[in-house]
Motif scaffolding. Structure first.
Motif, PDB file in Angstrom:
ATOM      1  N   GLU A 106       0.841  -1.197   0.000  1.00 53.11           N
ATOM      2  CA  GLU A 106       0.000   0.000   0.000  1.00 53.11           C
ATOM      3  C   GLU A 106       0.881   1.254   0.000  1.00 53.11           C
ATOM      4  O   GLU A 106       0.573   2.250  -0.672  1.00 53.11           O
ATOM      5  CB  GLU A 106      -0.924   0.002   1.223  1.00 53.11           C
ATOM      6  CG  GLU A 106      -1.967   1.102   1.223  1.00 53.11           C
ATOM      7  CD  GLU A 106      -3.061   0.892   0.198  1.00 53.11           C
ATOM      8  OE1 GLU A 106      -3.587   1.910  -0.314  1.00 53.11           O
ATOM      9  OE2 GLU A 106      -3.395  -0.261  -0.096  1.00 53.11           O
ATOM     10  N   ALA A 107       1.984   1.194   0.734  1.00 50.76           N
ATOM     11  CA  ALA A 107       2.934   2.316   0.712  1.00 50.76           C
ATOM     12  C   ALA A 107       3.550   2.473  -0.672  1.00 50.76           C
ATOM     13  O   ALA A 107       3.773   3.598  -1.145  1.00 50.76           O
ATOM     14  CB  ALA A 107       4.030   2.082   1.756  1.00 50.76           C
ATOM     15  N   LEU A 108       3.811   1.366  -1.330  1.00 56.01           N
ATOM     16  CA  LEU A 108       4.311   1.418  -2.706  1.00 56.01           C
ATOM     17  C   LEU A 108       3.292   2.086  -3.629  1.00 56.01           C
ATOM     18  O   LEU A 108       3.642   2.957  -4.443  1.00 56.01           O
ATOM     19  CB  LEU A 108       4.623   0.003  -3.188  1.00 56.01           C
ATOM     20  CG  LEU A 108       4.885  -0.176  -4.687  1.00 56.01           C
ATOM     21  CD1 LEU A 108       6.078   0.647  -5.139  1.00 56.01           C
ATOM     22  CD2 LEU A 108       5.103  -1.657  -5.019  1.00 56.01           C
ATOM     23  N   ALA A 109       2.013   1.693  -3.492  1.00 53.67           N
ATOM     24  CA  ALA A 109       0.963   2.288  -4.331  1.00 53.67           C
ATOM     25  C   ALA A 109       0.848   3.789  -4.082  1.00 53.67           C
ATOM     26  O   ALA A 109       0.667   4.580  -5.021  1.00 53.67           O
ATOM     27  CB  ALA A 109      -0.369   1.593  -4.075  1.00 53.67           C
ATOM     28  N   MET A 110       0.955   4.192  -2.825  1.00 60.46           N
ATOM     29  CA  MET A 110       0.878   5.619  -2.510  1.00 60.46           C
ATOM     30  C   MET A 110       2.100   6.363  -3.050  1.00 60.46           C
ATOM     31  O   MET A 110       1.997   7.517  -3.491  1.00 60.46           O
ATOM     32  CB  MET A 110       0.763   5.817  -1.005  1.00 60.46           C
ATOM     33  CG  MET A 110      -0.555   5.332  -0.416  1.00 60.46           C
ATOM     34  SD  MET A 110      -1.998   6.085  -1.234  1.00 60.46           S
ATOM     35  CE  MET A 110      -1.710   7.817  -0.892  1.00 60.46           C
ATOM     36  N   HIS A 111       3.262   5.725  -3.045  1.00 60.78           N
ATOM     37  CA  HIS A 111       4.460   6.332  -3.618  1.00 60.78           C
ATOM     38  C   HIS A 111       4.264   6.595  -5.111  1.00 60.78           C
ATOM     39  O   HIS A 111       4.619   7.667  -5.620  1.00 60.78           O
ATOM     40  CB  HIS A 111       5.657   5.403  -3.393  1.00 60.78           C
ATOM     41  CG  HIS A 111       6.926   5.858  -4.036  1.00 60.78           C
ATOM     42  ND1 HIS A 111       7.668   6.921  -3.562  1.00 60.78           N
ATOM     43  CD2 HIS A 111       7.596   5.393  -5.133  1.00 60.78           C
ATOM     44  CE1 HIS A 111       8.735   7.092  -4.330  1.00 60.78           C
ATOM     45  NE2 HIS A 111       8.711   6.185  -5.284  1.00 60.78           N
ATOM     46  N   LEU A 112       3.659   5.634  -5.808  1.00 61.74           N
ATOM     47  CA  LEU A 112       3.403   5.817  -7.240  1.00 61.74           C
ATOM     48  C   LEU A 112       2.346   6.892  -7.471  1.00 61.74           C
ATOM     49  O   LEU A 112       2.429   7.663  -8.433  1.00 61.74           O
ATOM     50  CB  LEU A 112       2.971   4.494  -7.869  1.00 61.74           C
ATOM     51  CG  LEU A 112       4.042   3.399  -7.881  1.00 61.74           C
ATOM     52  CD1 LEU A 112       3.488   2.112  -8.492  1.00 61.74           C
ATOM     53  CD2 LEU A 112       5.286   3.844  -8.631  1.00 61.74           C
ATOM     54  N   LEU A 113       1.356   6.965  -6.570  1.00 61.90           N
ATOM     55  CA  LEU A 113       0.357   8.029  -6.695  1.00 61.90           C
ATOM     56  C   LEU A 113       1.017   9.398  -6.516  1.00 61.90           C
ATOM     57  O   LEU A 113       0.667  10.357  -7.222  1.00 61.90           O
ATOM     58  CB  LEU A 113      -0.757   7.825  -5.662  1.00 61.90           C
ATOM     59  CG  LEU A 113      -1.945   8.788  -5.749  1.00 61.90           C
ATOM     60  CD1 LEU A 113      -2.651   8.669  -7.097  1.00 61.90           C
ATOM     61  CD2 LEU A 113      -2.931   8.537  -4.613  1.00 61.90           C
ATOM     62  N   ASP A 114       1.966   9.494  -5.601  1.00 55.85           N
ATOM     63  CA  ASP A 114       2.702  10.747  -5.418  1.00 55.85           C
ATOM     64  C   ASP A 114       3.466  11.137  -6.690  1.00 55.85           C
ATOM     65  O   ASP A 114       3.760  12.322  -6.904  1.00 55.85           O
ATOM     66  CB  ASP A 114       3.693  10.627  -4.254  1.00 55.85           C
ATOM     67  CG  ASP A 114       3.006  10.577  -2.906  1.00 55.85           C
ATOM     68  OD1 ASP A 114       1.830  10.984  -2.822  1.00 55.85           O
ATOM     69  OD2 ASP A 114       3.636  10.107  -1.934  1.00 55.85           O
TER      70      ASP A 114
END
Length: 393
Positions: A345-353
């Motif tokens: 989930e942190a990875l997904a949020m990093h990509l969203l950033d």
């Protein structure tokens, strides 16, 4: 003492859809002025075919705006019979067909009408996000059948045999699958059928919503056809959302044993009643009208798939198999997970950033990666994969 905001025990067992949540987050960021490319939503980017839109307009002009039969208009159930025979090879009468407000509602009604607390439901993982939540809402137990990229994300007969117990009520099969694009061949299904014959208490939900979007040669394989003796305990779910770019019309169809269709109709009569009459008229045109456009759509999706798979596999730390159907890639990012504390989930949020909306693999019962949809034009896909590469390298 009670509180006014107390929710039911059943609702407390489930979580909101994480695919919808990521899509909503991307929409909110775009509205705030951020440049976000969304690869999280599962819907074709093509326009609904003109003959389908014309049928919806004609229904409005004819004031076709009243209640219909709960199970759907006879015209749509007959068109659904044609669809099941022509596209899936399944022969059923209209009385064994039900129309719902989307395939999701058909699945919800089937499970809610048949599950008791303590029952077990076998679900191959990675899975579509709503399968386990519906099972939990019914008070039943989710039994995950973990699959791997090396195995084509398909359940083996040995896995199935080992997982079936005295309380097993359903096996859920999705082919081609969301989120992996995995597709079961007739031989695969025959092998699974040999196991199921030994366990007559197990029903099978065959979710074939992506059947028209297959990239492998030959006819689509489905359990009710591959193992016709098992058809009396198979519910096959389909619709027009993915095949005809009609996600907003909310029409799903299902065919199965008469007793189950009646049970689903009873629940639907108290839940929503009939699906939208205008959308039903459009779905009649979708099933009865020309299907030749699907060849072009499949070809275009296949080109996009190959473009995205090549781009992802060129990024250090990422890999994805080539999906056989649907329009998703399940991407493995295990080598990169230490950077994100093992939290996809942190990875997904990093990509969203970094301007790309994806969905973490854990939302689908997977781990260490994310799902993307390649239902977007080439320019968006190229920009998105370039952003992913930049964010991770």
């Amino acid at each position: 003492m009670t509180t006014i905001d107390r929710i039911s025990t059943a609702l407390a067992r489930i979580a909101p859809s994480r695919t919808n949540a990521m899509t909503d987050r991307a929409i909110a960021l775009r509205a705030a002025g951020h440049d976000i490319i969304s690869l999280s939503v599962g819907e074709p980017d093509f326009a609904t075919p003109d003959h389908v839109k014309a049928a919806a307009k004609a229904a409005l002009d004819a004031d076709d705006t009243r209640y219909t039969a709960v199970a759907g208009t006879l015209a749509l159930r007959e068109a659904t019979v044609l669809h099941f025979r022509r596209d899936l090879g399944i022969a059923v009468p209209p009385s064994q067909v039900i129309v719902s407000a989307g395939g999701k509602q058909a699945i919800f009604h089937a499970l809610m009408a048949t599950l008791d607390p303590g029952d077990d439901v076998l679900i191959p993982a990675p899975w579509w996000v709503s399968y386990p939540e519906i099972v939990r809402f019914a008070g039943a137990n989710v039994v995950a059948l973990q699959t791997t990229p090396a195995g084509g994300y398909r359940v083996t007969p040995e896995q199935l045999e080992a997982a079936i117990g005295p309380r097993t009520r359903w096996l859920l099969l999705n082919s081609p699958g969301n989120p992996t694009g995995a597709t079961y061949s007739a031989a695969d299904l025959i092998a699974l059928g040999a196991v199921l014959r030994r366990h007559p208490q197990v029903l099978v939900l065959s979710d074939d919503i992506y059947a028209p979007l297959r990239y492998t040669p030959g006819d689509h394989a489905t359990l009710a056809v591959a193992c016709p003796d098992l058809a009396p305990r198979v519910l096959t779910v389909s619709g027009v959302s993915k095949s005809h770019a009609m996600t907003g019309f909310r029409i799903g169809v299902a065919a199965g044993p008469a007793w189950l269709i009646r049970a689903m109709g009873t629940l639907q009569s108290h839940n929503s009643g009939n699906a939208c009459s205008i959308a039903q008229a459009a779905a009649v045109a979708a099933f009865n009208g020309p299907q030749d456009f699907l060849c072009d759509w499949r070809d275009r999706f296949r080109v996009r798939r190959d473009r995205v798979v090549a781009a992802i596999n060129a990024i250090p730390g990422l890999s994805t198999p080539v999906p056989d159907g649907a329009f998703y890639c399940m991407i493995d990012a295990a080598p990169l997970m230490p950077r994100f504390g093992g939290d996809d989930e942190a990875l997904a949020m990093h990509l969203l950033d970094h301007g790309v909306a994806v969905v973490a693999a854990s939302a689908f019962g997977g781990r260490d990666g994310f799902r993307i949809s390649f239902a977007a034009d080439d320019e968006k896909l190229d920009r998105a994969t370039a952003r992913i590469a930049k964010a991770l390298t």
